[in-house]
Motif scaffolding. Sequence first.
Motif, PDB file in Angstrom:
ATOM      1  N   PHE A   1     -10.132   2.249  12.585  1.00  0.00           N
ATOM      2  CA  PHE A   1     -11.036   1.758  11.552  1.00  0.00           C
ATOM      3  C   PHE A   1     -12.502   1.820  11.999  1.00  0.00           C
ATOM      4  O   PHE A   1     -13.391   2.070  11.193  1.00  0.00           O
TER       5      PHE A   1
ATOM      6  N   LEU B   1      -9.113  -8.157  -0.430  1.00  0.00           N
ATOM      7  CA  LEU B   1     -10.092  -8.359   0.643  1.00  0.00           C
ATOM      8  C   LEU B   1     -10.202  -7.102   1.490  1.00  0.00           C
ATOM      9  O   LEU B   1      -9.195  -6.453   1.791  1.00  0.00           O
TER      10      LEU B   1
ATOM     11  N   GLU C   1      -8.698  -7.968  10.496  1.00  0.00           N
ATOM     12  CA  GLU C   1      -9.990  -8.653  10.595  1.00  0.00           C
ATOM     13  C   GLU C   1     -10.603  -8.372  11.958  1.00  0.00           C
ATOM     14  O   GLU C   1      -9.901  -8.088  12.918  1.00  0.00           O
TER      15      GLU C   1
ATOM     16  N   ALA D   1     -11.165  -6.523   5.161  1.00  0.00           N
ATOM     17  CA  ALA D   1     -11.418  -7.353   6.348  1.00  0.00           C
ATOM     18  C   ALA D   1     -12.513  -6.784   7.246  1.00  0.00           C
ATOM     19  O   ALA D   1     -13.053  -7.493   8.085  1.00  0.00           O
ATOM     20  N   CYS D   2     -12.838  -5.516   7.064  1.00  0.00           N
ATOM     21  CA  CYS D   2     -13.858  -4.924   7.942  1.00  0.00           C
ATOM     22  C   CYS D   2     -15.177  -5.675   7.839  1.00  0.00           C
ATOM     23  O   CYS D   2     -15.768  -6.032   8.847  1.00  0.00           O
ATOM     24  N   HIS D   3     -15.645  -5.867   6.601  1.00  0.00           N
ATOM     25  CA  HIS D   3     -16.943  -6.529   6.448  1.00  0.00           C
ATOM     26  C   HIS D   3     -16.896  -7.617   5.399  1.00  0.00           C
ATOM     27  O   HIS D   3     -17.895  -7.920   4.753  1.00  0.00           O
TER      28      HIS D   3
ATOM     29  N   ASP E   1     -18.242   7.205   8.438  1.00  0.00           N
ATOM     30  CA  ASP E   1     -18.704   7.008   7.069  1.00  0.00           C
ATOM     31  C   ASP E   1     -20.207   6.718   7.054  1.00  0.00           C
ATOM     32  O   ASP E   1     -20.930   7.176   6.170  1.00  0.00           O
TER      33      ASP E   1
ATOM     34  N   ILE F   1       0.857  -1.199   0.000  1.00  0.00           N
ATOM     35  CA  ILE F   1       0.000   0.000   0.000  1.00  0.00           C
ATOM     36  C   ILE F   1       0.887   1.241   0.000  1.00  0.00           C
ATOM     37  O   ILE F   1       1.808   1.351   0.814  1.00  0.00           O
TER      38      ILE F   1
ATOM     39  N   ILE G   1     -12.933  -6.017  12.803  1.00  0.00           N
ATOM     40  CA  ILE G   1     -13.285  -4.644  13.175  1.00  0.00           C
ATOM     41  C   ILE G   1     -14.726  -4.653  13.658  1.00  0.00           C
ATOM     42  O   ILE G   1     -15.636  -5.058  12.928  1.00  0.00           O
TER      43      ILE G   1
ATOM     44  N   HIS H   1     -17.178   0.287   0.325  1.00  0.00           N
ATOM     45  CA  HIS H   1     -18.288   0.103   1.255  1.00  0.00           C
ATOM     46  C   HIS H   1     -18.240   1.150   2.361  1.00  0.00           C
ATOM     47  O   HIS H   1     -18.992   2.117   2.328  1.00  0.00           O
ATOM     48  N   LEU H   2     -17.328   0.997   3.328  1.00  0.00           N
ATOM     49  CA  LEU H   2     -17.312   1.938   4.446  1.00  0.00           C
ATOM     50  C   LEU H   2     -15.918   2.481   4.737  1.00  0.00           C
ATOM     51  O   LEU H   2     -15.562   2.707   5.899  1.00  0.00           O
ATOM     52  N   ASP H   3     -15.120   2.651   3.668  1.00  0.00           N
ATOM     53  CA  ASP H   3     -13.894   3.426   3.859  1.00  0.00           C
ATOM     54  C   ASP H   3     -12.710   2.698   4.501  1.00  0.00           C
ATOM     55  O   ASP H   3     -11.695   3.333   4.777  1.00  0.00           O
ATOM     56  N   CYS H   4     -12.828   1.388   4.782  1.00  0.00           N
ATOM     57  CA  CYS H   4     -11.682   0.681   5.368  1.00  0.00           C
ATOM     58  C   CYS H   4     -10.597   0.503   4.298  1.00  0.00           C
ATOM     59  O   CYS H   4     -10.854   0.681   3.114  1.00  0.00           O
ATOM     60  N   ILE H   5      -9.399   0.112   4.752  1.00  0.00           N
ATOM     61  CA  ILE H   5      -8.313  -0.093   3.779  1.00  0.00           C
ATOM     62  C   ILE H   5      -8.189  -1.585   3.464  1.00  0.00           C
ATOM     63  O   ILE H   5      -8.144  -2.413   4.374  1.00  0.00           O
ATOM     64  N   VAL H   6      -8.153  -1.882   2.163  1.00  0.00           N
ATOM     65  CA  VAL H   6      -8.193  -3.284   1.721  1.00  0.00           C
ATOM     66  C   VAL H   6      -6.803  -3.929   1.824  1.00  0.00           C
ATOM     67  O   VAL H   6      -5.815  -3.259   2.105  1.00  0.00           O
ATOM     68  N   GLN H   7      -6.744  -5.242   1.597  1.00  0.00           N
ATOM     69  CA  GLN H   7      -5.473  -5.966   1.596  1.00  0.00           C
ATOM     70  C   GLN H   7      -5.486  -7.000   0.478  1.00  0.00           C
ATOM     71  O   GLN H   7      -6.545  -7.389  -0.012  1.00  0.00           O
TER      72      GLN H   7
ATOM     73  N   ARG I   1      -4.864 -10.782  -0.727  1.00  0.00           N
ATOM     74  CA  ARG I   1      -4.757 -12.135  -0.157  1.00  0.00           C
ATOM     75  C   ARG I   1      -3.973 -13.011  -1.121  1.00  0.00           C
ATOM     76  O   ARG I   1      -4.419 -13.282  -2.239  1.00  0.00           O
TER      77      ARG I   1
ATOM     78  N   PRO J   1      -4.632   6.254  -0.078  1.00  0.00           N
ATOM     79  CA  PRO J   1      -3.842   5.034  -0.152  1.00  0.00           C
ATOM     80  C   PRO J   1      -4.159   4.249  -1.431  1.00  0.00           C
ATOM     81  O   PRO J   1      -5.311   4.162  -1.847  1.00  0.00           O
TER      82      PRO J   1
ATOM     83  N   LYS K   1     -13.466   5.244  11.284  1.00  0.00           N
ATOM     84  CA  LYS K   1     -13.636   5.425   9.839  1.00  0.00           C
ATOM     85  C   LYS K   1     -15.018   4.934   9.412  1.00  0.00           C
ATOM     86  O   LYS K   1     -15.770   5.638   8.731  1.00  0.00           O
TER      87      LYS K   1
ATOM     88  N   SER L   1      -3.561  -2.024   6.022  1.00  0.00           N
ATOM     89  CA  SER L   1      -4.852  -2.638   5.713  1.00  0.00           C
ATOM     90  C   SER L   1      -5.638  -2.830   7.001  1.00  0.00           C
ATOM     91  O   SER L   1      -5.057  -3.047   8.059  1.00  0.00           O
ATOM     92  N   ALA L   2      -6.959  -2.773   6.872  1.00  0.00           N
ATOM     93  CA  ALA L   2      -7.807  -2.978   8.049  1.00  0.00           C
ATOM     94  C   ALA L   2      -7.636  -4.414   8.535  1.00  0.00           C
ATOM     95  O   ALA L   2      -7.638  -5.336   7.737  1.00  0.00           O
TER      96      ALA L   2
ATOM     97  N   LEU M   1      -1.971   3.898   6.472  1.00  0.00           N
ATOM     98  CA  LEU M   1      -1.624   3.188   5.249  1.00  0.00           C
ATOM     99  C   LEU M   1      -1.626   1.673   5.448  1.00  0.00           C
ATOM    100  O   LEU M   1      -1.169   0.930   4.599  1.00  0.00           O
TER     101      LEU M   1
END
Lengths: 144, 360
Positions: free
Chosen positions: B152, A102, B278, A104-106, B159, A60, B280, A87-93, A95, A67, B155, B275-276, B273
């Motif tokens: 998060f 992915l 798991e 991971a928030c939702h 949001d 990232i 949350i 979706h709701l502004d989380c930062i993806v990763q 896999r 980001p 966030k 990643s979120a 910066l």
Amino acid sequence: MKQDRRGFLNTLLGIGGIGAIASIIYPVFEFLLPPESREPTVSSIKAGAIDQYEVNSAKILKFGREPVILIRKDSGEFSAFSATCTHLDCIVQYRQDTKQILCACHNGHYDLKGRNVSGPPPKPLTEFKVSVINNEITISTMEG
Amino acid sequence: MAKLTDSNVFKWLDERVDLSPLTKLLYHKKVPVHSHTIWYYMGGVTLFLFIVQVFTGILLLMYYVPGENSAYESVQFILNKVSFGWLIRNIHSWSANLMILFAFIHMFSAFFTKALRKPRELTWVSGFILLLLGMFFGFSGYLLPWNELAFFATKVGTDIAGAVPFIGDWLKILLRGGDDVTGATLSRFFGFHVAILPAAFTIFLTLHLLLVQRQGMSEPDSFTKLPDEKKKYISFFPDFALRDFLLWLIVLIALLALTVFSPWDLGIKADSLASAPEGIKPEWYFMFMFQTLKYLPPHIWFIEGEVFGLLAFGAAGVIWMVLPFIKIKKKLLIESKYYFYIGVFAIAFIIIMTLIGYLS
């Protein structure tokens, strides 16, 4: 007539009162809204040399204030997307096992073209252009 | 026990400032004794936990430094270096959660004993506002340690606030202090948490307590139906107050036990910066709303599912707040047969959705 004068003064006082309250509230609300950021808009960033990135991995990076996720696929090709989940502004990763992006928030999934394939994300991730010149990676907006 | 009014200090003060309105407020109230008396203590416990919050919060303020590069470090410093820092911080976190829990218990006990009937409508309204303020206290305080989970959760939470029709974007920027969750958000949340919310909370709490003290305890139907000779009362001061204090002591011991045996993890520092991670999750008292929003389809009729959910919760909140005033077919809702089922539905909904949120 006497009552009229009282009524008139009350109205005047009322208008003055409302004006006074408004003149306090308005600057307070304006104060609470932060000024527009003066940061220059970024249209491209350097992401380093190709050999910094292993195949089937991601990183990232900061693209201005946003980001961005840079992915090196199994084929060795690069792609980059906005790393902010739609979706709701989380930062993806990324896999490595499922070769998907992915959130991971939702539990939102995107494929390697940035398309939302499962979970709650309503839109695909914004794609960025990746160009490699002399082994150096440059990420830029699609508009250039 | 010697009466407070017999003491020399009291007499000295009374001669100069006339304390009779105060003693009247303290002594006139009687507390009915019946099978539901236990519920009278729930508001007191909530109040006690709020006092604990104020006290520990002020202590934490001595070391906490808001800011992207200092908040997490200062909480770490409190936990690791400051004498009893771990104790104060953990009591603050535990007490916050217990305060909301007891506020919910207090609210539902008032609901089921119909304590919100005339003349106590305003007590109910002010109490509900206190609960909302308490939840906002929790939401704003959650971010202050500036750890990954809180970052998060904030966030996501802000949001969601952005989805409110018409004012959403404005509200999001107002809460975040910009487009994104940054150090500006932290400064803002700190301001809410230690200045704006305490001021608002104090106003409504004073009103709430004055109303309770002036109007006295509500008596449930089962008690009012009793013949006068069978009605038992104890005086609020000192009899009920002493029982209150005893319970406060028990709650304090429970609080200390939780603090020692189950301390809160600080987690890792927030990184905008990264990643979120798991898992949350919002704080437990937001979970039922959060879980419901997850179940809504992307579109309901012509509006987005999330917006629909927010509007529905907003409407439910307003209805809940004005419950004592609602009339159906010229009959107060409180006196109708549906009333009981509304409460059962609300509790069941909150518990089931919260459990699903944690188990899924």
